[in-house]
Design an enzyme around this catalytic site. Sequence first.
Site, PDB file in Angstrom:
ATOM      1  N   LYS A 153      -4.876 -27.772  -8.806  1.00 46.84           N
ATOM      2  CA  LYS A 153      -4.182 -27.541  -7.552  1.00 46.84           C
ATOM      3  C   LYS A 153      -4.091 -28.803  -6.693  1.00 46.84           C
ATOM      4  O   LYS A 153      -3.202 -28.925  -5.856  1.00 46.84           O
ATOM      5  CB  LYS A 153      -4.836 -26.400  -6.789  1.00 46.84           C
ATOM      6  CG  LYS A 153      -4.639 -25.069  -7.510  1.00 46.84           C
ATOM      7  CD  LYS A 153      -5.238 -23.903  -6.760  1.00 46.84           C
ATOM      8  CE  LYS A 153      -4.877 -22.587  -7.404  1.00 46.84           C
ATOM      9  NZ  LYS A 153      -5.642 -22.328  -8.654  1.00 46.84           N
TER      10      LYS A 153
HETATM   11  C1  LIG Z   1      -5.218 -21.471  -9.650  1.00 46.90           C
HETATM   12  C2  LIG Z   1      -5.778 -21.657 -10.998  1.00 46.90           C
HETATM   13  C3  LIG Z   1      -5.161 -21.090 -12.140  1.00 46.90           C
HETATM   14  C4  LIG Z   1      -3.942 -20.212 -12.055  1.00 46.90           C
HETATM   15  O1  LIG Z   1      -2.789 -20.931 -11.706  1.00 46.90           O
HETATM   16  P1  LIG Z   1      -1.453 -20.163 -11.250  1.00 46.90           P
HETATM   17  O2  LIG Z   1      -0.523 -21.243 -10.834  1.00 46.90           O
HETATM   18  O3  LIG Z   1      -1.864 -19.279 -10.102  1.00 46.90           O
HETATM   19  O4  LIG Z   1      -0.967 -19.384 -12.403  1.00 46.90           O
HETATM   20  C5  LIG Z   1      -5.715 -21.375 -13.375  1.00 46.90           C
HETATM   21  N1  LIG Z   1      -6.828 -22.131 -13.499  1.00 46.90           N
HETATM   22  C6  LIG Z   1      -7.456 -22.686 -12.431  1.00 46.90           C
HETATM   23  C7  LIG Z   1      -8.674 -23.504 -12.646  1.00 46.90           C
HETATM   24  C8  LIG Z   1      -6.942 -22.476 -11.148  1.00 46.90           C
HETATM   25  O5  LIG Z   1      -7.565 -23.034 -10.096  1.00 46.90           O
END
Ligand SMILES: *Cc1c(COP(=O)(O)O)cnc(C)c1O
Length: 504
Positions: A153
């Site tokens: 993220k």
């Molecule tokens: C947020 C997150 C996901 C999921 O991602 P999306 O874009 O919501 O599908 C998967 N793995 C980790 C480690 C995350 O922080």
Amino acid sequence: CTIGLLRKLNMKYISTRGGVPEVSFREVLLAGLAPDGGLYVPEYYPKVSGEQMAKWRDLSYEDLSFEIISLFVDDIPPATLKEICSKTYDPKKFRYRAPERVGGRSTGFVGDGSVNDITPLLWLGQTRRRGQTKPDSGLALLELSNGPTLAFKDVALQLVGNLFEYVLGENGQMLNVLGATSGDTGSAAEYALRGKRGINVFMLSPHAGGMSAFQKAQMYSLQDANIHNIAIRGTFDECQDIVKSVAEEAPFREEYRIGAVNSMNWARIMAQIVYYFKAYLAATKDDGSVNFAVPSGNFGNAHACHVARMMGLPVDSLTIATNENDVLDVFFRTGVYRPRNQAETHITSSPSMDIAKASNLERFMFDVVSRDPGELCRYWGLLKKDGSFKVPESMRYVNPRIRSGMSTHSDRLETIKHIYKEHGTLIDPHTADAISVVHSGILRFPMIVMETAQPCKFADTVREAVGFEPQRRDFFRGLEDLPQRVTVMDPDVEGIKMFIAKHS
Ligand SMILES: *Cc1c(COP(=O)(O)O)cnc(C)c1O
């Protein structure tokens, strides 16, 4: 030349529900959700030709991000946008590689051959011969988790933070970002917005359960005056409900300029498109195609892959992987979309994917219904009325080579153990989910798996799998012992509003 042309074409954004006039990027950035309840999507997908991609082959991440983001943003001067991209994708900010990969035998990736690659590609089971790196397993991890909070993220939110700062500064405005988190979003947003002028962050998280000690410490140890951590005596869903209630109250929202950074914000998807191109360019020589596997929760990351493909990126197959919360897997296998409720949501060892509904699926569905807002609204009407809808077989896949699967806790443990034994590389449970799903189907090569977090964020699960805890880089030693700054509050909308009013 092509880019100059596209800029003149004016990229506008429309709502999936068709109930609002088109808007420009800046508005989309600050608004998050469209006022008609829909999600903003670009009016069209810019096309990128093979020749264009060939020209991008040797670009650094910051330059590539500028080229791609320019296709979607026409209301920020190019020189400024370029500056923002360079500032965001500064190698010094994405240097937190897992220790076992620094100088270890599994270091090495196609690309510029250094950690300066922001999202390096790590071939599993590669061999080095006479100075040459040869991928011999055809399976690679795209390391998306080398940013400050060790989750993918960061890649998007670091950009969003800098875009916010610029746009708010230009308009002479301020923004109170209100969010709820059960894991990685909160810390990634706080690290992206800490110390930024004109921005306050109010981040709600469940007081008990859910997040790992590492995740809590990452957020609560921030001492910046503009960061407010609020631990709610309640569940994550209660946190989310409070955010929704506050955001839906127009007078309060307007007066206190409440904004959001959740994954429904288009700017996050846009920033994520870049690394799919980067991965393709790093994994191929001249042309060819690649396969991607994505651990999915809210469908943000996977949707970015879909958009990249619509732009012309040669993606052979896209595998969507879920954990026990398999709403997306069910959708892609059967065409039935049925969001769950809190009672049906499993708490799993890949907590960042413990979702009841996949919010970004609305963007994908918009393409499934050939971008007809009336059709989209009809489906969402069914969702409201019956709690689910089914897409007929004939129109199920705008994008035929999408596959899906789910993993269980023991699948993930086994995969973490297997990858460590076979390749000497530790992975986190979310990445393990994707590899597990890939292994359970027909393997296509090259297969690029999105590494969404580093193993040390989920030390307990990794220890359960391999019998020892992953190491941490020096920066993160003793994180849990730092003084924490958090206010514990009841799940009460009025109380939260008073808190925001007092601290904004
Ligand atoms: C947020 C997150 C996901 C999921 O991602 P999306 O874009 O919501 O599908 C998967 N793995 C980790 C480690 C995350 O922080």
